[in-house]
Design a protein around this motif. Structure first.
Motif, PDB file in Angstrom:
ATOM      1  N   GLN A   1     -27.363  17.802 -32.092  1.00  0.00           N
ATOM      2  CA  GLN A   1     -28.100  18.799 -32.859  1.00  0.00           C
ATOM      3  C   GLN A   1     -29.610  18.633 -32.665  1.00  0.00           C
ATOM      4  N   ALA A   2     -30.039  17.361 -32.710  1.00  0.00           N
ATOM      5  CA  ALA A   2     -31.481  17.115 -32.523  1.00  0.00           C
ATOM      6  C   ALA A   2     -31.935  17.571 -31.131  1.00  0.00           C
ATOM      7  N   ARG A   3     -31.087  17.312 -30.108  1.00  0.00           N
ATOM      8  CA  ARG A   3     -31.428  17.743 -28.751  1.00  0.00           C
ATOM      9  C   ARG A   3     -31.564  19.258 -28.682  1.00  0.00           C
ATOM     10  N   GLY A   4     -30.577  19.997 -29.278  1.00  0.00           N
ATOM     11  CA  GLY A   4     -30.596  21.455 -29.230  1.00  0.00           C
ATOM     12  C   GLY A   4     -31.799  22.028 -29.958  1.00  0.00           C
ATOM     13  N   LEU A   5     -32.080  21.500 -31.169  1.00  0.00           N
ATOM     14  CA  LEU A   5     -33.186  22.030 -31.961  1.00  0.00           C
ATOM     15  C   LEU A   5     -34.535  21.757 -31.281  1.00  0.00           C
ATOM     16  N   SER A   6     -34.670  20.519 -30.802  1.00  0.00           N
ATOM     17  CA  SER A   6     -35.984  20.170 -30.212  1.00  0.00           C
ATOM     18  C   SER A   6     -36.230  20.913 -28.907  1.00  0.00           C
ATOM     19  N   SER A   7     -35.193  20.998 -28.030  1.00  0.00           N
ATOM     20  CA  SER A   7     -35.383  21.699 -26.748  1.00  0.00           C
ATOM     21  C   SER A   7     -35.559  23.191 -26.986  1.00  0.00           C
ATOM     22  N   GLY A   8     -34.875  23.759 -28.003  1.00  0.00           N
ATOM     23  CA  GLY A   8     -35.040  25.178 -28.323  1.00  0.00           C
ATOM     24  C   GLY A   8     -36.439  25.460 -28.823  1.00  0.00           C
ATOM     25  N   ALA A   9     -36.974  24.532 -29.689  1.00  0.00           N
ATOM     26  CA  ALA A   9     -38.327  24.724 -30.218  1.00  0.00           C
ATOM     27  C   ALA A   9     -39.352  24.682 -29.073  1.00  0.00           C
ATOM     28  N   VAL A  10     -39.158  23.745 -28.107  1.00  0.00           N
ATOM     29  CA  VAL A  10     -40.094  23.659 -26.965  1.00  0.00           C
ATOM     30  C   VAL A  10     -39.981  24.913 -26.107  1.00  0.00           C
ATOM     31  N   ALA A  11     -38.708  25.400 -25.912  1.00  0.00           N
ATOM     32  CA  ALA A  11     -38.521  26.599 -25.082  1.00  0.00           C
ATOM     33  C   ALA A  11     -39.190  27.804 -25.716  1.00  0.00           C
ATOM     34  N   GLY A  12     -39.149  27.921 -27.029  1.00  0.00           N
ATOM     35  CA  GLY A  12     -39.753  29.056 -27.717  1.00  0.00           C
ATOM     36  C   GLY A  12     -41.206  28.820 -28.069  1.00  0.00           C
ATOM     37  N   ASN A  13     -41.697  27.574 -27.798  1.00  0.00           N
ATOM     38  CA  ASN A  13     -43.076  27.197 -28.099  1.00  0.00           C
ATOM     39  C   ASN A  13     -43.416  27.499 -29.553  1.00  0.00           C
ATOM     40  N   PHE A  14     -42.387  27.294 -30.403  1.00  0.00           N
ATOM     41  CA  PHE A  14     -42.624  27.567 -31.807  1.00  0.00           C
ATOM     42  C   PHE A  14     -41.581  26.788 -32.627  1.00  0.00           C
ATOM     43  N   LEU A  15     -42.043  26.124 -33.677  1.00  0.00           N
ATOM     44  CA  LEU A  15     -41.160  25.321 -34.540  1.00  0.00           C
ATOM     45  C   LEU A  15     -41.264  25.852 -35.949  1.00  0.00           C
ATOM     46  N   THR A  16     -40.180  26.488 -36.365  1.00  0.00           N
ATOM     47  CA  THR A  16     -40.180  27.019 -37.724  1.00  0.00           C
ATOM     48  C   THR A  16     -40.131  25.875 -38.727  1.00  0.00           C
ATOM     49  N   GLU A  17     -40.490  26.198 -39.957  1.00  0.00           N
ATOM     50  CA  GLU A  17     -40.476  25.174 -41.005  1.00  0.00           C
ATOM     51  C   GLU A  17     -39.061  24.690 -41.282  1.00  0.00           C
ATOM     52  N   ALA A  18     -38.096  25.623 -41.199  1.00  0.00           N
ATOM     53  CA  ALA A  18     -36.695  25.241 -41.455  1.00  0.00           C
ATOM     54  C   ALA A  18     -36.206  24.285 -40.376  1.00  0.00           C
ATOM     55  N   ASP A  19     -36.552  24.639 -39.072  1.00  0.00           N
ATOM     56  CA  ASP A  19     -36.125  23.743 -37.984  1.00  0.00           C
ATOM     57  C   ASP A  19     -36.806  22.392 -38.099  1.00  0.00           C
ATOM     58  N   ARG A  20     -38.077  22.439 -38.498  1.00  0.00           N
ATOM     59  CA  ARG A  20     -38.804  21.170 -38.633  1.00  0.00           C
ATOM     60  C   ARG A  20     -38.154  20.277 -39.680  1.00  0.00           C
ATOM     61  N   LEU A  21     -37.780  20.855 -40.836  1.00  0.00           N
ATOM     62  CA  LEU A  21     -37.115  20.049 -41.894  1.00  0.00           C
ATOM     63  C   LEU A  21     -35.783  19.502 -41.405  1.00  0.00           C
ATOM     64  N   ARG A  22     -35.013  20.360 -40.685  1.00  0.00           N
ATOM     65  CA  ARG A  22     -33.723  19.894 -40.172  1.00  0.00           C
ATOM     66  C   ARG A  22     -33.912  18.756 -39.178  1.00  0.00           C
ATOM     67  N   MET A  23     -34.957  18.877 -38.305  1.00  0.00           N
ATOM     68  CA  MET A  23     -35.208  17.821 -37.324  1.00  0.00           C
ATOM     69  C   MET A  23     -35.636  16.526 -38.017  1.00  0.00           C
ATOM     70  N   ILE A  24     -36.435  16.675 -39.099  1.00  0.00           N
ATOM     71  CA  ILE A  24     -36.840  15.474 -39.843  1.00  0.00           C
ATOM     72  C   ILE A  24     -35.608  14.773 -40.429  1.00  0.00           C
ATOM     73  N   VAL A  25     -34.690  15.573 -41.001  1.00  0.00           N
ATOM     74  CA  VAL A  25     -33.455  14.982 -41.573  1.00  0.00           C
ATOM     75  C   VAL A  25     -32.639  14.296 -40.493  1.00  0.00           C
ATOM     76  N   LEU A  26     -32.499  14.989 -39.328  1.00  0.00           N
ATOM     77  CA  LEU A  26     -31.703  14.409 -38.237  1.00  0.00           C
ATOM     78  C   LEU A  26     -32.339  13.106 -37.750  1.00  0.00           C
ATOM     79  N   ALA A  27     -33.675  13.142 -37.575  1.00  0.00           N
ATOM     80  CA  ALA A  27     -34.369  11.938 -37.101  1.00  0.00           C
ATOM     81  C   ALA A  27     -34.220  10.790 -38.095  1.00  0.00           C
ATOM     82  N   GLY A  28     -34.169  11.125 -39.419  1.00  0.00           N
ATOM     83  CA  GLY A  28     -34.038  10.066 -40.438  1.00  0.00           C
ATOM     84  C   GLY A  28     -32.661   9.441 -40.466  1.00  0.00           C
ATOM     85  N   THR A  29     -31.646  10.159 -39.973  1.00  0.00           N
ATOM     86  CA  THR A  29     -30.287   9.590 -39.990  1.00  0.00           C
ATOM     87  C   THR A  29     -29.972   8.805 -38.739  1.00  0.00           C
TER      88      THR A  29
END
Length: 834
Positions: A195-223
């Motif tokens: 999930q972290a790979r998909g979210l992070s690579s998608g954010a880089v591909a779109g050159n934009f990180l929404t707040e929701a994706d950022r929170l989800r990535m923070i949760v994933l990184a914390g686990t």
């Protein structure tokens, strides 16, 4: 207890040996077979569980590729939907791989049983996947597409969890650490990385990180870190316990390295927010893919180890199954072998016994049985051989045994003398011959004096030896033509035939009595015996054998009444005396029942103080016809008939009761003296009798004195000392009566636990005139004082006797000078006056 086994014994008695052994063998094999069945069933069940676990591991291995490819598809489509159009070809190739994985899963799902098919969500999972493919790129946002991919992965993980539970992997304690870390925690963490790979690579591909994706990535990184630490601990714990999974360590190290690189990059991505100009989405995807690839390599490396664990468990269970089966079958075969051998051994032994028994029944007593078996049947065979030898010996000795039986039929078994039957036959012959030849025939009836006392004192073995010696002495005194017979007990009959004069009989009688009176040594004893002899003569005293025997018997009793150790010729008056004696003996037996006995009491006075210290109980018989009889009139008859035992106990009880009654009336306590007969004292239960009487009457033992004659205590000194010690421990006083008349051994006297010496009145009567009696009296008193004993003088009647005894410091006196024997009422009055 034996009745419990009667049905089993009855059943076995109805069966042949073959049936018995077959039944018992079957009953032995049934529990063995049942045990084997239960053990094999249990092992088969455990093997089935391991097989199911193996299938669960295979399922995990197959589904692992599906999860990996769906995770790749999620990341690629997420980048593509966010603007990275370069991944279209990779997405198409990835979908092709997923379709192959689904085909493999379809095959594997069909391989599992119906129970799993009813619980499986595989059909729903495929439908969700097809629905996702139909919407990818056409409608919906990239985030929805990502979420649906994640839902499918979660559904697959739920399917994995179900198959793990179904196959028993979650209950396996032996590999629990490896199973939990490898099959449970690791796929969850890989999904987190995916999930972290998909979210992070998608954010880089779109050159934009929404707040929701950022929170989800923070949760994933914390686990990441907690999940990795749990997996690392589980795999290391299993490595420590098993010592067989060290190959996982390099994979775990590689996974940790790529995982931390990706984790650091993910952290940087979160911190950059929307500034991704320096990052390429494919590089971001590849870093996540490297971490995932190393994770799946760790998974792929752990699956063979888990399979090895299950294989080892399976091999161990199969070996156990083979061992149990082999061992049980071996035991069963061994039992069958032993039962067959046992049956053949018993059958052969019994067959030999049957054959030998048949030959014996035909008269072949030389047949012998020799059995190879060492059990009880061998003992039967030995007993059979002994029986055959005994039968052969019995047949060979039948003639001599018949002679012996004939001898025993006419002779006494103890002495070998002719018995009553042969005596009557010979007496009849002797009378017939004497009648023809005008000769005399003498019939002697001999009875040993006081033989019962010997039996009671020394035992029946000594009595039997005495009778055998008497028989030998009688035979030595008689002629070959005479007959001596033992009639029974201590009675002997003698036939003297071919005599011409009466003096020949009397001379022989004197010879017989002299032979009997000679000292006799038996073992360690030296005895002196005597006999009373009665003689009847044919034809003067009768012509009939019974009359002659009866008259000789009457003459013998007359000889006893005249003092024993003598002979008497029959006279007419003796029959009347014998009849009178029988009547007297009968009346004596009935006297106790009729309450004809009574006690008189004669007091004893202490010389020093003049006080009455005791009384002597003297028995009297109030005869219905003859009036009041004194002991000298009936005591000897009571001793000969055995009535003295009951009479003596009555005297003892009555005297104790009377003494207790005087005490209850308030009179000063005194001792009551009771004379004990020899037969009483020699009984084994004499001590128990005295103790019982004292308890029943309530009299304290110290107020009872037992008087024993000097000759009585000297008869068997060791036995006397034992009994006297028991009485002394009880508290009863002991007095030696008629002291000085029995020629006591002073060495024994000092050993007897006695309290009083009672001088016979024959020494007291003439002490004032006869110097010898005076000297004896002085000596006895001095001896008693040396032994610290009391002295009682009997028969004191004159003042001179009293003065003499007081001067010599005699302890007590008894006689008419104080009082004659008194009845109970008179004695009570006398005691109250004193």
């Amino acid at each position: 207890m034996r009745r419990l086994f009667f049905p089993g014994v009855s059943l076995m008695n109805r069966l042949s040996y073959l049936q018995k052994f077959s039944l018992i063998g079957l009953l032995f094999l049934l529990p063995i077979g049942l045990t084997l069945y239960l053990l094999i069933s249990d092992l088969n069940q455990k093997i089935a569980v391991v097989k199911l676990e193996t299938e669960g591991v295979e399922y995990n291995a197959v589904v692992r590729h599906l999860v990996e490819h769906i995770q790749q598809h999620r990341g690629l489509t997420y980048m593509m939907l966010n603007g990275d159009t370069e991944n279209k070809q990779a997405v198409a190739e990835n979908e092709k791989l997923i379709n192959e994985d689904i085909a493999n899963m379809d095959w594997f799902e069909n391989k599992l049983d119906e129970k799993w098919a009813n619980n499986s969500h595989w059909v729903d999972l495929k439908r969700e996947w097809q629905a996702l493919l139909s919407k990818t790129g056409s409608e919906g946002s990239s985030l929805d597409n990502f979420t649906k991919h994640s839902d499918i992965v979660k559904l697959i993980q739920a399917q994995i969890s179900s198959v793990n539970s179904y196959s028993g992997l979650k209950q396996d304690r032996e590999g629990s650490s490896l199973i939990e870390g490898l099959l449970d925690k690791l796929p969850e963490m890989l999904e987190t990385v995916g999930q972290a790979r998909g979210l992070s690579s998608g954010a880089v591909a779109g050159n934009f990180l929404t707040e929701a994706d950022r929170l989800r990535m923070i949760v994933l990184a914390g686990t990441f870190e907690p999940e990795f630490e749990v997996i690392q601990k589980d795999l290391q714990d299993y490595s420590y316990i098993s010592r067989s999974s060290n190959d996982l360590q390099p994979y775990l190290v590689h996974y940790a390295l790529t995982f931390h690189i990706f984790h650091d990059e993910l952290t940087q991505t979160i911190l950059r927010l929307s500034d991704f100009s320096q990052i390429h989405s494919q590089n971001q995807f590849n870093l996540g893919t490297d971490a995932l690839n190393d994770g799946y390599k760790l998974f792929d490396a752990g699956i063979p180890i888990l399979n090895d664990v299950l294989k080892q468990k399976m091999d161990a269970l199969k070996q156990k199954k083979y061992f149990v089966t082999g061992f049980t079958c071996l035991v069963g075969l061994l039992l069958v072998y032993l039962f067959v051998g046992f049956y053949l051994s018993v059958h052969r032994a019994i067959y030999k016994l049957m054959r030998s028994a048949a030959r014996m029944s035909n008269g072949n007593l030389r047949e012998r049985v020799y059995l190879d078996t060492k059990d009880e049947l061998q003992a039967v065979g030995i007993a059979y051989n002994k029986m055959a030898i005994s039968l052969e010996k019995m047949l060979n000795e039948r003639e001599s045994q018949e002679e012996q039986i004939k001898f025993l039929a006419y002779h006494d078994s103890l002495t070998g003398l002719p018995n009553r039957v042969l005596f009557n036959d010979r007496l009849g012959q002797a009378l017939a011959m004497a009648s023809r030849n005008q000769e005399l025939v003498g019939v002697m009836f001999l009875d040993l004096d006081r033989f019962k006392a010997v039996n009671d004192t020394y035992g029946h073995s000594v009595g039997d030896s005495l009778l055998q010696n008497v028989a030998e002495r009688l035979k030595l005194c008689l002629r070959a033509s005479d007959t001596v017979t033992r009639m029974g007990g201590d009675e002997f009959m003698i036939i003297l035939s071919g005599l011409k004069e009466l003096d020949q009989m009397t001379g022989l009688a004197e010879k017989l009595l002299a032979a009997l009176s000679m000292p006799l040594k038996l073992e360690s004893l030296e005895l002196t015996i005597s006999g009373s002899l009665g003689i009847s003569v044919f034809p003067q005293h009768g012509n009939d054998p019974e009359v002659l025997i009866r008259n000789a018997d009457a003459a013998m009793y007359y000889a006893k009444s005249q003092g024993r150790n003598s002979y008497q010729l029959y006279e007419q008056e003796m029959n009347a005396q014998a009849k009178e004696r029988l009547q007297m003996e009968k009346a004596l037996h009935e006297a106790l029942i009729r309450d004809e006995f009574l006690l008189h009491y004669q007091p004893k006075q202490q010389l020093a103080t003049g006080q009455i210290t005791g009384v002597e109980a003297l028995i009297r018989w109030q005869h219905a016809e003859q009036g009041l009889l004194y002991p000298e009139d009936f005591i000897s008859l009571a001793e000969e008939s055995g009535s003295i035992i009951e009479i003596g106990e009555w005297v003892l009880r009555s005297a104790c009761l009377q003494n207790k009654a005087w005490q209850k009336e308030g009179l000063s306590p005194i001792r009551v003296s009771v004379n004990i007969s020899a037969l009483q004292f020699q009984r084994d239960d004499f001590y128990q009798c005295v103790n019982r009487v004292l308890k029943e009457t309530g009299l304290e033992p110290c107020w009872l004195e037992l008087e024993l004659t000097e000759s009585m205590v000297m008869r068997n000194a060791p036995m006397t000392i034992t009994k006297l010690n028991l009485l002394r421990e009880l508290g009863v006083k002991i007095s030696i009566d008629d002291f000085g008349t029995g020629f006591s051994s002073l060495s024994y006297l000092k050993l007897f636990p006695i309290d009083t010496l009672k001088m016979d009145n024959s020494f007291i009567q003439d002490i004032s005139a006869d110097s010898k009696d005076a000297a004896i009296t002085k000596t006895v008193i001095a001896l008693a004082r040396r032994l610290k004993l009391s002295v009682v003088a009997e028969g004191v009647e004159t003042y001179e006797q009293l003065v003499f005894l007081r001067a010599r410091k005699c302890t007590e006196i008894q006689g008419y000078i104080i009082s004659e024997p008194l009845e109970v009422e008179e004695m009570t009055t006398f005691l109250k006056m004193r």
